[in-house]
Design a protein around this motif. Structure first.
Motif, PDB file in Angstrom:
ATOM      1  N   THR A 548       3.425  -3.977  -6.103  1.00 21.94           N
ATOM      2  CA  THR A 548       2.542  -3.131  -5.679  1.00 21.94           C
ATOM      3  C   THR A 548       2.028  -3.241  -4.413  1.00 21.94           C
ATOM      4  N   THR A 549       1.655  -4.529  -4.387  1.00 19.55           N
ATOM      5  CA  THR A 549       0.931  -5.014  -2.950  1.00 19.55           C
ATOM      6  C   THR A 549       1.928  -4.905  -1.825  1.00 19.55           C
ATOM      7  N   LEU A 550       3.100  -5.671  -2.132  1.00 23.66           N
ATOM      8  CA  LEU A 550       4.358  -5.626  -1.400  1.00 23.66           C
ATOM      9  C   LEU A 550       4.892  -4.186  -0.974  1.00 23.66           C
ATOM     10  N   ARG A 551       4.879  -3.295  -1.804  1.00 21.27           N
ATOM     11  CA  ARG A 551       5.200  -2.122  -1.335  1.00 21.27           C
ATOM     12  C   ARG A 551       4.520  -1.513  -0.565  1.00 21.27           C
ATOM     13  N   GLU A 552       3.100  -1.453  -0.576  1.00 21.47           N
ATOM     14  CA  GLU A 552       2.039  -1.109   0.385  1.00 21.47           C
ATOM     15  C   GLU A 552       2.334  -1.517   1.595  1.00 21.47           C
TER      16      GLU A 552
END
Length: 611
Positions: A548-552
């Protein structure tokens, strides 16, 4: 057919007209080609230039025509001449022992004697005169003496009445050279006694006069109707625009060797021009093209309209619909415009992969490297006399080597406007002449341009560069504004609307990478990275929180398109993951990324995974 009035070349009519007026002639230009010669009633054949001169000069009243070449010395101009050459040379003042071999010293020693000799007029043809000198602007003593004597002889020569009509003729000297500059300029410039006659490439009339005889030797030529034969002849004439008569002769011979019928003469011309025996377009797997839509969508995300338009161009190239007789234009042309990182270059690679099975087989030119005024010499080669002349041009050499290809001109707006003029020849005629004078044909190529034109425009008040479109605009608005800016740029900035006109409706505007498409690109990049990591011995998985962090981090800013997403994945995952795996000291293993930490130096936290 009246050969004299309709098909006799203009240069030959010019020569005959001035024979009573000039004592010497210099023939240059297309002198190594075959020339048309009437050999019977309404029958024309292609013969060597010297043989054509021999026939014409004798018909004008010259009793003897001899030829001199630097390696063989004197001989008859025609292989059909009879008699003893030594006797003929003695009668016209050319019999002499050579002072040094059979080269220019010998010619220099007998030239004046020939010009002043009495008796019936004679003609001396000096063939390969360009090879008599090393440099026309730096003559040796022997070269200087030869052409000084030629100059004096041109002024001292006297004509005399000949034949029943008492037409005056000289003992004429005809120099055959590739270029006028191959001979000393003081010999020909402002010399009223010497006539320079350039020989052009054969025009439509000359080629047509020879076409019937050449096609008559092809298989089934006698079996086709007169209408079909005329159609094949017209196609032959149209397709051979710019070629030599010797090329036409070779094409007909190629057709006979490969058993092509008269109906297939266009195919013989194509084979001769591009140097391939079979037509690669006919060997393309049509089932592969028919199912190419899914293949393109797997490579180029979110650009379905561009994929459909490009497939239409490919299908038209394969079927040949719309290609008229004599049309040498490229098989397809497309101008790919749109924001950076949206798949323009990727689409070019995908098309190449469809056609060749190898995406690296396309020919790519980064036009930012051609921003200088004389950068066009890199494409076509340096002109004669300049460094690199023998090497040829990057573009012309590449097309000569791979005529069946996809040629990509990346970021075309960065090229110097002078280079754009070269594309006029490519897009209109499908031919480009290299610096060495070679004609290179683009008739089997697909030409693609990419550009960021239209994404930004100049502010009408401040003149500064501002955004012309934004990711918030729907694709229809993006397409309209980009097209308008492209038209303005070519018409008003470059003043070259004719280039845009040749591209026609094949301007394909790519859309911005929208969030849903960005998510697909992100997943594709991630899967590819993890698969590569696994192939190196590391099995890596990512926790939901880390993903989720990487996608953001990777999908917040989409202004740089798919390339920007890839850059963010490399910065926030590939680089810190490589660092962490290296620092672990393990040559292989199974790991889980539990956390992705952004910042000036991005980090990932690894924990051992389950085997």
């Amino acid at each position: 057919m009246n050969y004299v009035n309709s098909t006799k070349p203009r240069w030959l009519r010019d020569l005959v007209r001035f024979l009573p007026l000039k004592s010497q002639f210099v023939l240059t230009g297309n002198v190594r080609d075959l020339q048309t010669q009437e050999v019977g009633a309404e029958t024309v054949a292609a013969v060597p230039l010297v043989h054509s001169l021999d026939v014409e000069l004798k018909s004008c009243g010259y009793a003897n025509v001899v030829v001199f070449t630097p390696t063989a010395g004197f001989g008859f101009a025609s292989p059909h001449s009879s008699g003893d050459i030594d006797t003929v040379l003695a009668n016209i003042g050319l019999a002499s022992e050579p002072t040094s071999g059979i080269g220019l010293e010998w010619l220099s020693g007998v030239l004046e004697g020939f010009v002043q000799s009495k008796g019936p007029p004679a003609a001396l043809i000096v063939d390969f005169a360009s090879r008599l000198v090393n440099r026309a602007d730096a003559l040796s003593a022997a070269e200087q003496m030869l052409f000084t004597r030629a100059l004096i002889a041109s002024h001292s020569a006297r004509s005399r009445p000949t034949g029943p009509d008492r037409k005056p003729l000289f003992n004429t000297v005809i120099w055959i050279a590739e270029r006028e500059s191959d001979l000393p300029d003081w010999l020909t410039v402002d010399n009223p006694k010497i006539r320079h006659i350039p020989l052009p490439l054969p025009d439509n009339i000359v080629r047509k006069s020879l076409a019937s005889a050449l096609l008559g030797g092809l298989p089934e030529a006698r079996d086709v109707s007169e209408e079909e034969f005329d159609k094949a002849r017209n196609a032959f004439v149209n397709h051979t625009e710019g070629l030599l008569l010797s090329d036409l002769n070779s094409i007909a011979q190629l057709g006979r060797n490969e058993g092509l019928s008269v109906r297939q003469i266009s195919d013989a011309v194509r084979r001769y021009k591009v140097g391939v025996t079979e037509d690669p377009w006919r060997r393309i797997d049509r089932t592969k093209i028919a199912s190419a839509d899914e293949f393109i969508k797997s490579r180029v995300k979110g650009q379905q309209h561009a994929a459909t338009h490009m497939l239409d161009i490919i299908k038209r190239a394969i079927t040949g619909i719309g290609r008229s007789e004599g049309n040498g234009r490229p098989r397809g042309v497309a101008f790919l415009a749109g924001p950076t990182g949206v798949g323009k270059t990727e689409l070019a690679k995908t098309v190449t992969s469809l056609l060749f099975g190898d995406e690296s087989a396309y020919i790519r030119f980064d036009m930012s490297e051609f921003s200088a005024e004389h950068a066009d010499q890199r494409l076509i080669g340096s002109p004669p006399g300049y460094i690199g002349y023998d090497a040829g041009g990057e573009l012309t050499n590449a097309i000569r080597e791979k005529p069946f290809s996809v040629v990509l001109f990346d970021e075309i707006e960065k090229a110097h406007p002078r280079i754009l003029d070269k594309f006029l020849q490519i897009l209109d005629d499908g031919v480009l002449t290299s610096g060495r004078g070679d004609r290179v044909y683009f008739s089997e190529a697909i030409i693609l341009f990419t550009s960021n034109l239209g994404i930004y425009a100049a502010d009408p008040i401040s003149g500064q560069r501002i955004a012309n479109v934004s990711p918030q605009d729907p694709h229809e608005v993006v397409t309209s504004r980009v097209r308008e800016e492209i038209e303005r740029h070519f018409k008003l900035v470059l003043n070259r609307p004719e280039i845009l006109n040749r591209i026609g409706q094949n301007i394909i505007v790519f859309d911005f990478i929208r969030p849903d498409v960005a998510a697909q690109i992100f997943e594709q990049i991630m899967n590819s990275l993890l698969e590569q990591t696994a192939s190196l011995g590391y099995t890596v998985s990512i926790s939901n929180e880390a993903m989720t962090t990487l996608r953001e981090l990777c999908l917040t800013d989409l202004t740089n398109g798919g390339r920007g997403i890839r850059n963010m994945v490399e910065a926030n995952l590939a680089n810190p993951l490589s660092r962490a795996l290296f620092d672990s000291g393990e040559p292989e293993g199974t790991f889980v990324i539990t956390e992705v930490v952004s910042g000036p130096v991005p980090k990932v936290h690894l924990s051992p995974g389950k085997p």
